[in-house]
Design a protein around this motif. Sequence first.
Motif, short mmCIF file in Angstrom:
data_model
loop_
_atom_site.label_atom_id
_atom_site.label_comp_id
_atom_site.label_asym_id
_atom_site.label_seq_id
_atom_site.Cartn_x
_atom_site.Cartn_y
_atom_site.Cartn_z
N ARG A 1 11.21 79.69 67.76
CA ARG A 1 12.10 78.78 68.51
C ARG A 1 13.55 79.16 68.32
O ARG A 1 14.35 79.11 69.26
CB ARG A 1 11.89 77.33 68.06
N ALA A 2 13.92 79.53 67.11
CA ALA A 2 15.31 79.91 66.83
C ALA A 2 15.68 81.17 67.61
O ALA A 2 16.78 81.25 68.17
CB ALA A 2 15.50 80.12 65.32
N TRP A 3 14.79 82.15 67.64
CA TRP A 3 15.08 83.37 68.40
C TRP A 3 15.17 83.06 69.89
O TRP A 3 16.04 83.60 70.58
CB TRP A 3 14.02 84.43 68.14
N TYR A 4 14.28 82.21 70.40
CA TYR A 4 14.35 81.84 71.82
C TYR A 4 15.65 81.09 72.12
O TYR A 4 16.29 81.33 73.14
CB TYR A 4 13.16 80.97 72.23
N GLY B 1 23.11 79.17 60.17
CA GLY B 1 23.95 78.87 61.32
C GLY B 1 23.41 77.65 62.05
O GLY B 1 22.42 77.05 61.64
N PRO B 2 24.05 77.28 63.14
CA PRO B 2 23.63 76.06 63.85
C PRO B 2 22.21 76.14 64.42
O PRO B 2 21.49 75.13 64.42
CB PRO B 2 24.66 75.91 64.97
N ILE B 3 21.79 77.30 64.89
CA ILE B 3 20.43 77.40 65.45
C ILE B 3 19.39 77.31 64.34
O ILE B 3 18.39 76.60 64.48
CB ILE B 3 20.27 78.71 66.26
N LEU B 4 19.62 77.98 63.22
CA LEU B 4 18.68 77.87 62.10
C LEU B 4 18.65 76.44 61.57
O LEU B 4 17.58 75.89 61.30
CB LEU B 4 19.04 78.85 60.99
N LYS B 5 19.82 75.83 61.42
CA LYS B 5 19.89 74.46 60.91
C LYS B 5 19.13 73.49 61.80
O LYS B 5 18.39 72.62 61.32
CB LYS B 5 21.33 74.02 60.75
N ALA C 1 16.51 78.62 57.17
CA ALA C 1 17.64 79.31 56.55
C ALA C 1 17.26 80.77 56.37
O ALA C 1 16.08 81.12 56.40
CB ALA C 1 17.99 78.68 55.20
N ALA C 2 18.25 81.61 56.18
CA ALA C 2 18.03 83.04 55.94
C ALA C 2 18.42 83.35 54.50
O ALA C 2 19.31 82.70 53.93
CB ALA C 2 18.87 83.88 56.90
N ILE D 1 16.19 88.25 55.10
CA ILE D 1 14.94 87.67 55.54
C ILE D 1 15.36 86.49 56.41
O ILE D 1 15.90 85.50 55.90
CB ILE D 1 14.08 87.20 54.34
N PRO D 2 15.17 86.57 57.73
CA PRO D 2 15.88 85.68 58.65
C PRO D 2 15.37 84.26 58.83
O PRO D 2 16.14 83.40 59.20
CB PRO D 2 15.79 86.42 59.98
N GLY D 3 14.12 83.95 58.62
CA GLY D 3 13.66 82.62 59.02
C GLY D 3 12.67 82.00 58.07
O GLY D 3 11.46 82.13 58.25
N LEU D 4 13.17 81.30 57.08
CA LEU D 4 12.32 80.59 56.13
C LEU D 4 12.68 79.11 56.16
O LEU D 4 13.83 78.76 56.44
CB LEU D 4 12.52 81.13 54.71
N ALA D 5 11.71 78.26 55.86
CA ALA D 5 12.01 76.85 55.71
C ALA D 5 13.12 76.71 54.67
O ALA D 5 13.18 77.50 53.72
CB ALA D 5 10.76 76.07 55.29
N GLU D 6 13.99 75.73 54.85
CA GLU D 6 15.16 75.59 53.95
C GLU D 6 14.76 75.60 52.48
O GLU D 6 15.36 76.33 51.68
CB GLU D 6 15.93 74.31 54.27
N ASN D 7 13.77 74.81 52.10
CA ASN D 7 13.35 74.74 50.69
C ASN D 7 12.79 76.09 50.22
O ASN D 7 13.06 76.52 49.10
CB ASN D 7 12.31 73.64 50.48
#
Length: 158
Positions: free
Chosen positions: A14-17, A110-114, A119-120, A132-138
Amino acid sequence: MVLPSHRLDPRMLRAWYAGSLALIAGTAVAGVVATLVVCWFKLPVLVPIVITGVVLAIELADMAISPRVEYATWRYEVTPTDVDLYHGVFVKKRVVVPLVRVQHVETKQGPILKANGLAAVRISTAGESFEIPGLAENDANDLRDRVAELARLAKEDV
């Protein structure tokens, strides 16, 4: 060849889209502005329309292909001695970062990840940074802390 076992969070798609849609919207706005400027100076409007159309077609094709392929190939693994990264759309890249060379580790958002709860994690050495670009915040925070601790232990052992 055994690939790393951990994958990105599925919300990264979703973030990449969303990032692709933002780029497409920016291109469309730039195309409209360019067309208006050309009209203002009474020049042929076909040129900015064609250029904008071609760029939008390329961006749409990229949006249709790249996120799914990138998500399918992105893998990472953290061992007591190194961080193993594997990713790529057209060119596959595998990087093994020795933890003894890690200078610092950070999370960024960034705003899209948030907006997607992601988070990265950025791992920096003296020469480069790896992300590593897309992990759950925790998960990102836990991974950052784990890599930092393993790097500290690796430097103590040297």
